[in-house]
Scaffold this active site. Sequence first.
Site, PDB file in Angstrom:
ATOM      1  N   GLU A   6       1.845  -0.548  -5.189  1.00 18.08           N
ATOM      2  CA  GLU A   6       0.792   0.674  -5.350  1.00 18.08           C
ATOM      3  C   GLU A   6       1.612   1.856  -5.437  1.00 18.08           C
ATOM      4  O   GLU A   6       1.685   2.388  -4.520  1.00 18.08           O
ATOM      5  CB  GLU A   6      -0.310   0.597  -4.220  1.00 18.08           C
ATOM      6  CG  GLU A   6      -1.547   1.514  -4.610  1.00 18.08           C
ATOM      7  CD  GLU A   6      -2.280   2.419  -3.714  1.00 18.08           C
ATOM      8  OE1 GLU A   6      -2.995   2.789  -4.017  1.00 18.08           O
ATOM      9  OE2 GLU A   6      -1.536   2.555  -2.555  1.00 18.08           O
ATOM     10  N   ASP A  65       0.909  -1.043   0.051  1.00 20.53           N
ATOM     11  CA  ASP A  65      -0.077   0.056  -0.025  1.00 20.53           C
ATOM     12  C   ASP A  65       0.715   1.332  -0.098  1.00 20.53           C
ATOM     13  O   ASP A  65       2.022   1.370   0.767  1.00 20.53           O
ATOM     14  CB  ASP A  65      -0.785   0.014   1.237  1.00 20.53           C
ATOM     15  CG  ASP A  65      -1.882   1.105   1.338  1.00 20.53           C
ATOM     16  OD1 ASP A  65      -2.867   0.841   0.352  1.00 20.53           O
ATOM     17  OD2 ASP A  65      -1.928   1.872   2.053  1.00 20.53           O
TER      18      ASP A  65
HETATM   19  C1  NOJ Z   1      -4.535   2.982  -0.890  1.00 17.92           C
HETATM   20  C2  NOJ Z   1      -5.662   1.938  -0.630  1.00 17.92           C
HETATM   21  O1  NOJ Z   1      -5.901   1.087  -1.817  1.00 17.92           O
HETATM   22  C3  NOJ Z   1      -6.687   2.739  -0.249  1.00 17.92           C
HETATM   23  O2  NOJ Z   1      -7.904   1.965  -0.332  1.00 17.92           O
HETATM   24  C4  NOJ Z   1      -6.295   3.608   1.113  1.00 17.92           C
HETATM   25  O3  NOJ Z   1      -7.465   4.300   1.670  1.00 17.92           O
HETATM   26  C5  NOJ Z   1      -4.993   4.173   0.897  1.00 17.92           C
HETATM   27  N1  NOJ Z   1      -4.171   3.339   0.157  1.00 17.92           N
HETATM   28  C6  NOJ Z   1      -4.503   4.356   2.241  1.00 17.92           C
HETATM   29  O4  NOJ Z   1      -4.197   3.422   2.811  1.00 17.92           O
END
Ligand code: NOJ
Length: 609
Positions: free
Chosen positions: A334, A263
Amino acid sequence: MTGSKNTAEAIATSAAASATAFTTASTTTPTTDVVTTAAPTAGPTTATPTDLDARALTPEWWRSAVIYQIYPRSFADSDGDGMGDLAGITDRLWALTELGVDAIWLSPFYRSPQRDGGYDVSDYFDIDPLFGTLADFDRLLAAAHEAGLRVIIDIVPNHTSSDHQWFTEALAAGEGSEERARYMFRDGRGASGQLPPNNWESVFGGGAWTRVTEPDGTLGQWYLHLFDTTQPDLDWENEWVREKFREILRFWFDRGVDGFRVDVAHGMIKAPGLPDYTPPADSGSMGGTAHDSKHTGEPEPTAPYWAQPGVHEIYRDWRRIADSYPNARILAAEAWVDPLSRVAEWVRPDEMHQAFNFAFLETTWNAAALRRVIDASITTFGAVGAPSTWVLSNHDVVRHASRLALTADNLQGHGIGPKTVGLPDPVLGLNRARAASSLMLALPGSSYIYQGEELGLPEAIDLPDEARQDPTWFRTGGTRYGRDGCRVPIPWQAEEPSYGFGPTEASWLPQPSDWAAYARDRQEGVATSTLELYKSALRLRREHRLGVGSLNWLSGFGDDVVAFRNGDVSVIANAGDAPVPLPAGEIILTSRAFDGRTLPADCTVWLLG
Ligand code: NOJ
Ligand code: MG
């Protein structure tokens, strides 16, 4: 939930249109599996033991894998409390092996106060009681492996929950302490420190700093949270933090997980001095942008909290840990940054294995833009020896069955709701989604599927305000709808309570009243359904080894067409308004019915010969 009548009708029309469009005679025979209908609870829960490596096309399975994203809250509820859970997932793995995916990615299930759907972790070593126990996790992992599915889990390193013991210790220990140095505490600006340390804004809206009350009761320092107030950012310059996360990685690798989706892999390190920064007005939901052209151009200066060079050393360290385990354990980033050449930095040979191709996700249904982004992706990732990791939907963006038909200036995403101007036409959206998915699944590389897209699910637009839970909604005073509309529990059985999501009516977000048409059991065995389209695409993708193939552009189809050859398959997608004559060849897949000679608008075919 009762949506507005018009919207409800439109959604129903969309599903009906997709089901009937295929029943008109076609001169070709789209290849579909013969499937016996099985009720979710009656499906085979244990599959014949499968050698994971035998199923993969290459030992580097992740280069071509199709990975199915499960948002645990909304996949399947085993105990009727309205919240999806780990036992629910285990019970229904059969549906994913039938679909034909190679792996699953689970969004967070860790202990959490659930202020951001579990992306606010209060204990990285345990399961939230909402979802089950560590024993439930072990059962899920074993069952998935037995069924031939690899399992990737989410790790959230940029921030913890404010309920995490590390943060409560940091608050209690006060300014200048070791405990505080684990997070980003700073003194405020202004005579009495009454102003935040800089002008940064939270991705969810509002300021990125919150002031704390010190142990002696006075107003004191501020802490940084790029997301919600309840998600304080860790300080990744601190070796203590780095060591803790090594322990977390090993804990789950030791349990047997096949990898991590990381993440906010573009966050974590902040520019020295934390300089002021104002993002461009077109920032998307996770800090990206919605411009097709942006992703393929020259790197621009980025925000002082995204894509700082120091993040890469963290992933080199993590890669060494992953590589110390047998059976190709992976890291998927991500990294929501622009342009693609910068994203490719995350997948250099000694860093991560995959980085989501959000540039592809953010591209509108436009042939020139699609050709450009596909070309740039293959070249740019290829230059560092990495595959592209294609994706069209996830739990943060408007579902692509709605997004690809948006007409408003909201192409990627702060969510859509009843008051959005330019709501998508559901029939157009579904046609485009099926065409786009058929295009994506023919591309070389890995692909991610988000739960429900194989059912053609649209965004749930008519959620009542009082049901919304995304912090974005609250932090922007309701001006951004946020992401609840793509997170509604998915429909399994048309006639059952909660459409078979669980054994009761309960559903943590209300399900639209007209989702029976999308239920899995309505689509199973129906050759024209979106579910059978996905099954066929995945089977043919495997048979023709498309994931490990290579792309050669085909010319002569006109500007509105995306046409390429991958191995022995020609893929032709019509993103324009006018029908396009097709060359000779056997149609092995079509995203919707047509006469077999002229390819209609918003349709993709796979041809042999
Ligand atoms: C990316 C995640 O996919 C999302 O759902 C989340 O709110 C943010 N990062 C913060 O962790
Ligand atoms: Mg439950």
